[in-house]
Design an enzyme around this catalytic site. Sequence first.
Site, mmCIF file in Angstrom:
data_model
loop_
_atom_site.group_PDB
_atom_site.id
_atom_site.type_symbol
_atom_site.label_atom_id
_atom_site.label_comp_id
_atom_site.label_asym_id
_atom_site.label_seq_id
_atom_site.Cartn_x
_atom_site.Cartn_y
_atom_site.Cartn_z
ATOM 1 N N GLY A 122 -0.875 4.440 4.301
ATOM 2 C CA GLY A 122 -0.103 3.627 5.232
ATOM 3 C C GLY A 122 1.355 4.032 5.273
ATOM 4 O O GLY A 122 2.009 4.109 4.245
ATOM 5 N N SER A 123 1.903 4.299 6.452
ATOM 6 C CA SER A 123 3.256 4.833 6.505
ATOM 7 C C SER A 123 3.769 4.825 7.939
ATOM 8 O O SER A 123 3.198 4.195 8.822
ATOM 9 C CB SER A 123 3.270 6.256 5.947
#
Length: 235
Positions: free
Chosen positions: A203-204
Amino acid sequence: MARRPSTDDLRSGPERFMALVKTTVPPVHPAGLPFIGASLALAAAGRRNRWVRGAGLVAAGANAAFFRHPPRVPPTRPGVVVAPADGLICLVEDAEPPAELNLPARPVPRVSIFLSIFDAHVQRIPISGEVVAVEHRPGLFGSAELAAASEDNERNSVVIRTDTGAQVIAVQIAGLVARRIVCDLTTGDKVTIGDTYGLIRYGSRLDTYLPEGTDIQVLPGQRAVGGETILAELP
């Protein structure tokens, strides 16, 4: 002119099956192999316990999906900037480049892409050119979909200068779960649009800063395909 299928095109058997697998199932980025290996080791160690075995196999499958490295075909038209990652375009606005790059402190167009845990997390070169700066800055690990993430979270910035002298900045931003930024570039590298250069685990967000006068081709809420979706055309 259309080409008649050859005997090789129509062959069957193990070779044909493996060719279909290679074109259907994406390979895994090398950074994901330790996680997949650890999950399979857990499944093997707990093979007599169906819950442990099942958890290990599920974890292995999830990691294989997360670290998938699908092939992409970038556009060949000169002057276009492609999405550096898969994900949801969450912001299109003007903003100052990261301060650590020591660039002029004036707003330029910025396109932000949020990557959920379901997206492929490899990052791709947005435009061909030369890497003129790579800067890592420690920071927080807040939710990457928030606007404040661009300023507050840990990040790694790459500046690419094209043959025409334009500069495009790709910024990897860590998120709430993502705590590890991987960047394979160094100053002086020659890079090609669509090539993989790094990843962020679990996740980013990716910010792309563009020159003034750039024609933005996307809108918030649109899904981007890394290495293929055209974000903008340079002036």
